[in-house]
Design a protein around this motif. Structure first.
Motif, PDB file in Angstrom:
ATOM      1  N   PRO A  34     -11.413  57.649 -47.395  1.00  0.00           N
ATOM      2  CA  PRO A  34     -10.994  57.051 -48.673  1.00  0.00           C
ATOM      3  C   PRO A  34     -10.331  58.107 -49.550  1.00  0.00           C
ATOM      4  CG  PRO A  34     -13.263  56.469 -48.131  1.00  0.00           C
ATOM      5  CD  PRO A  34     -12.857  57.547 -47.180  1.00  0.00           C
ATOM      6  N   PRO A  35      -9.201  57.785 -50.193  1.00  0.00           N
ATOM      7  CA  PRO A  35      -8.536  58.777 -51.064  1.00  0.00           C
ATOM      8  C   PRO A  35      -9.454  59.332 -52.149  1.00  0.00           C
ATOM      9  CG  PRO A  35      -7.103  56.899 -50.671  1.00  0.00           C
ATOM     10  CD  PRO A  35      -8.431  56.532 -50.092  1.00  0.00           C
ATOM     11  N   ALA A  36     -10.372  58.506 -52.646  1.00  0.00           N
ATOM     12  CA  ALA A  36     -11.285  58.983 -53.696  1.00  0.00           C
ATOM     13  C   ALA A  36     -12.235  60.058 -53.196  1.00  0.00           C
ATOM     14  CB  ALA A  36     -12.078  57.810 -54.262  1.00  0.00           C
ATOM     15  N   SER A  37     -12.318  60.227 -51.856  1.00  0.00           N
ATOM     16  CA  SER A  37     -13.200  61.253 -51.291  1.00  0.00           C
ATOM     17  C   SER A  37     -12.509  62.607 -51.181  1.00  0.00           C
ATOM     18  CB  SER A  37     -13.699  60.831 -49.902  1.00  0.00           C
ATOM     19  OG  SER A  37     -14.546  59.706 -49.990  1.00  0.00           O
ATOM     20  N   LEU A  38     -11.251  62.696 -51.574  1.00  0.00           N
ATOM     21  CA  LEU A  38     -10.512  63.949 -51.450  1.00  0.00           C
ATOM     22  C   LEU A  38     -11.173  65.129 -52.169  1.00  0.00           C
ATOM     23  CD1 LEU A  38      -6.836  62.682 -51.741  1.00  0.00           C
ATOM     24  CD2 LEU A  38      -7.903  63.731 -49.742  1.00  0.00           C
ATOM     25  N   PRO A  39     -11.804  64.921 -53.346  1.00  0.00           N
ATOM     26  CA  PRO A  39     -12.449  66.068 -54.005  1.00  0.00           C
ATOM     27  C   PRO A  39     -13.577  66.692 -53.184  1.00  0.00           C
ATOM     28  CG  PRO A  39     -12.085  64.314 -55.595  1.00  0.00           C
ATOM     29  CD  PRO A  39     -11.756  63.747 -54.243  1.00  0.00           C
ATOM     30  N   ILE A  40     -13.944  66.096 -52.045  1.00  0.00           N
ATOM     31  CA  ILE A  40     -14.944  66.713 -51.178  1.00  0.00           C
ATOM     32  C   ILE A  40     -14.426  68.042 -50.646  1.00  0.00           C
ATOM     33  CG2 ILE A  40     -14.156  65.593 -49.051  1.00  0.00           C
ATOM     34  CD1 ILE A  40     -17.801  66.365 -50.054  1.00  0.00           C
ATOM     35  N   ILE A  41     -13.097  68.192 -50.620  1.00  0.00           N
ATOM     36  CA  ILE A  41     -12.501  69.424 -50.096  1.00  0.00           C
ATOM     37  C   ILE A  41     -12.875  70.620 -50.965  1.00  0.00           C
ATOM     38  CG2 ILE A  41     -10.330  70.593 -49.536  1.00  0.00           C
ATOM     39  CD1 ILE A  41      -9.213  67.744 -48.907  1.00  0.00           C
TER      40      ILE A  41
END
Length: 607
Positions: free
Chosen positions: A384-391
């Motif tokens: 999911p794009p909203a999970s990008l801050p996991i990086i």
């Protein structure tokens, strides 16, 4: 009964029953653990981790929720989210004033946590019931005329959202300073542990955030927002329970019964009222409370006079009047020094705002970039794009322990500074990196749009036809920002807490949240200004207007922020080089010190 030096009253701290807090039973790293969320390599379920776990998934996915389900335009949805985040942070100042002056730092956290639970409960109910949402509609279809949420449903939506803002403000205001209260700054060992605590505070946020951005976001996208919000509700409730469970071990700050903000205002007012008076050549002639006995001495903090912001010294000029001194016309030297410290922190606060302005874009427009890109990790799993801050969060999980346990002890050998490098040096590194973040983000956006043009997909509907470019191209900007966060936000939190007078630790810690609030509000303002200034450039009415991000000029907006961040860093260098750190307070701990303070001049210039 036999006493040793461990069984003593820790100044200004009591246990939950109001008894003197002792080092062998209360506070320290063990008591801070329920506040941290994690310590070193061990994940400990606790308040800040759970609070971030509950709210981060909602924050990063709220633009998509408002856009796709509540039918707001992307720019409007982003504005609502940044307004929510700004309100969340700016209210922390109000909550901090209440905590420092009236309630202490434990009760506000408990109350705020349950307010957040109520807000999440309302959002969960609305997300579950179709009657509380606008009619189903595909907002990505150009021919669709979708009805936005309105009336009572809109009231319910924003009431729930802003209850989260109020609750989150209370937690942010009091929880970090409550955790720092568990350490005695006079004890060298505990002073070092307090620095580790602040690093651990960010680590706790990272641990909670990693769960939120993977599990919770996946549930929101694949199982429904109602279930995702429900998980956030459970996490917040568990965080509140775990925080309360540490009560028997806490050192609890004793409210002094007076408003520290009022005392600061008295200095500024008195300095203005006395502006025509002549400053004495000898600072010892300035007013300070005389120390008559040990009991009186233990209730006062004493700071030496410093030759900075001399115009504020006029607030401590004694007059020849015989009536009792007016606190709005005559202040103590220590009170004046506290006002000087507070004033000196303001420029640092102002320079930190642009950092959050950049962060706001990664939580709004960068997520919308990801919506248009290929999110496949494997044939069976989409990210999911909203999970990008996991990086950046994943990187922080590695970087923070290395920084705290390897970098700081190594650098400390050369600098002699307990934290390795100074707080302001740490902040400066992050501010410089924020400019690099926006430059990288603009470059990646150019590449994404070129792919869309090359494949004639400028008007493609992301839900049905993502661009043939991996969403992991966005990881570069998230990676750099993760490094910037590690330096800037922990550095700011340590700086504001360590430099503040004892009576306003919560308020000064909220300088960080207030700078973030200002950054979010500035983001909303900048979006409107940029759209207004560039409305003739695009058919949609500005660089950032409309629902088709492929037709917008987001890359130019990113580059504008990069230039602004670089200018901000130059200003920060000027401010940081001129800043003078707070001197240690002169605390009275034995009879010899009381005697010395009796015979030395009131301003304690020579101490």
């Amino acid at each position: 009964m036999e006493f040793n030096e461990e069984v003593v009253l820790i100044e200004g701290k009591v246990d939950w029953k109001g008894r003197p807090a002792t080092k062998n039973k209360h506070g320290g790293m063990r008591a801070a653990l329920p506040v941290l969320g994690s310590y070193m390599w061990i994940f400990v379920a606790s308040t800040f981790a759970f609070e971030n776990m509950a709210n981060l998934a909602l924050a990063v996915n709220l633009v998509t929720y408002l856009n796709a389900l509540m039918h707001y335009d992307i720019a409007d949805a982003a504005t609502h989210v940044t307004n929510f985040m700004g309100t969340n942070h700016i209210l922390s100042i109000v909550m901090a004033c209440v905590a420092d002056a009236y309630m202490g730092r434990f009760k506000p956290v408990v109350i705020a946590a349950f307010v957040e639970c109520l807000g999440l409960a309302l959002l969960t109910v609305q997300a579950h019931s179709q009657k509380l949402k606008p009619p189903l509609c595909n907002i990505f279809l150009p021919t669709s005329k979708c009805e936005k949420v309105s009336g009572g449903n809109a009231v319910l939506l924003f009431f729930g959202i802003y209850m989260l803002a109020v609750g989150g403000a209370g937690v942010k205001a009091a929880l970090p300073s409550h955790g720092a209260d568990q350490f005695d700054e006079k004890d060298p060992k505990e002073a070092t542990q307090m620095s580790t605590f602040f690093n651990g505070l960010l680590l706790g946020l990272a641990v909670g955030g990693s769960v939120s951005l993977t599990c919770f976001v996946w549930v929101q996208v694949n199982k429904g927002y109602d279930r995702g919000f429900g998980l956030s509700l459970i996490a917040m409730f568990l965080g509140a329970i775990i925080f309360i469970s540490g009560l028997p071990r806490y050192r609890i700050y004793v409210v002094q019964g007076s408003s520290a903000i009022t005392e600061l205002l008295q200095v500024y007012v008195a300095a203005i009222r006395n502006r025509n008076l002549q400053l004495p050549e000898d600072p010892s002639e300035l007013h300070e409370t005389p120390i008559l006995d040990r009991e009186a001495a233990t209730h006062h903090e004493f700071l030496p006079h410093r030759d900075v912001y001399r115009w504020l010294d006029k607030a401590a000029i004694r007059s020849n009047e015989t009536e009792p001194p007016n606190p709005w016309k005559l202040c103590r030297v220590t009170q004046v020094e506290n006002a000087k410290i507070f004033l000196a922190m303001v420029p640092v606060f102002l320079c930190s705002i642009v950092m959050t302005l950049c962060l706001a874009q990664l939580r709004t427009f960068s997520v919308q970039q990801g919506v248009t890109m290929n999110t496949k990790l494997t044939n069976f799993f989409n990210m999911p794009p909203a999970s990008l801050p996991i990086i950046p969060i994943s990187f922080m999980l590695i970087l923070i322990p290395i920084y705290d346990q390897i970098f700081v002890p190594f650098v400390r050998k050369f600098t002699g500074i307990p934290t390795g490098i100074t707080y302001l040096q740490r902040v400066g590194v992050g501010l410089l990196l924020s400019s690099l973040v926006m430059a990288v983000a603009g470059t990646i956006e150019v590449k994404r749009k070129n792919i869309a043009k090359h494949h004639n997909m400028l008007d493609a509907i992301p839900v049905f036809q993502p661009l043939p470019i991996s969403v992991f191209w966005l990881s570069f900007q998230y990676f750099v920002f993760g490094v910037a966060e590690c330096f800037t936000y922990v550095g700011l939190l340590e700086f504001f807490y360590s430099q503040a007078p004892k009576s306003i630790k919560s308020i000064s810690s909220c300088f960080l949240w207030s700078s973030m609030a200002a950054g979010y509000f500035m983001s909303s303002i900048m979006v409107k200004i940029v759209n207004h200034a560039t409305k003739g450039v695009t058919k949609s009415g500005g660089w950032l207007a409309g629902n088709n991000i492929n037709r917008n000029h987001l890359e130019k907006f990113y580059w504008l922020l990069s230039i602004l961040s670089l200018i901000n860093f130059a200003v920060y260098l000027f401010v940081a080089l001129r800043y003078k750190y707070r001197p240690l307070s002169l605390d009275v701990e034995d009879e010899n010190e009381v005697h010395q303070l009796k015979i030395l001049n009131p301003s304690m210039e020579d101490l």
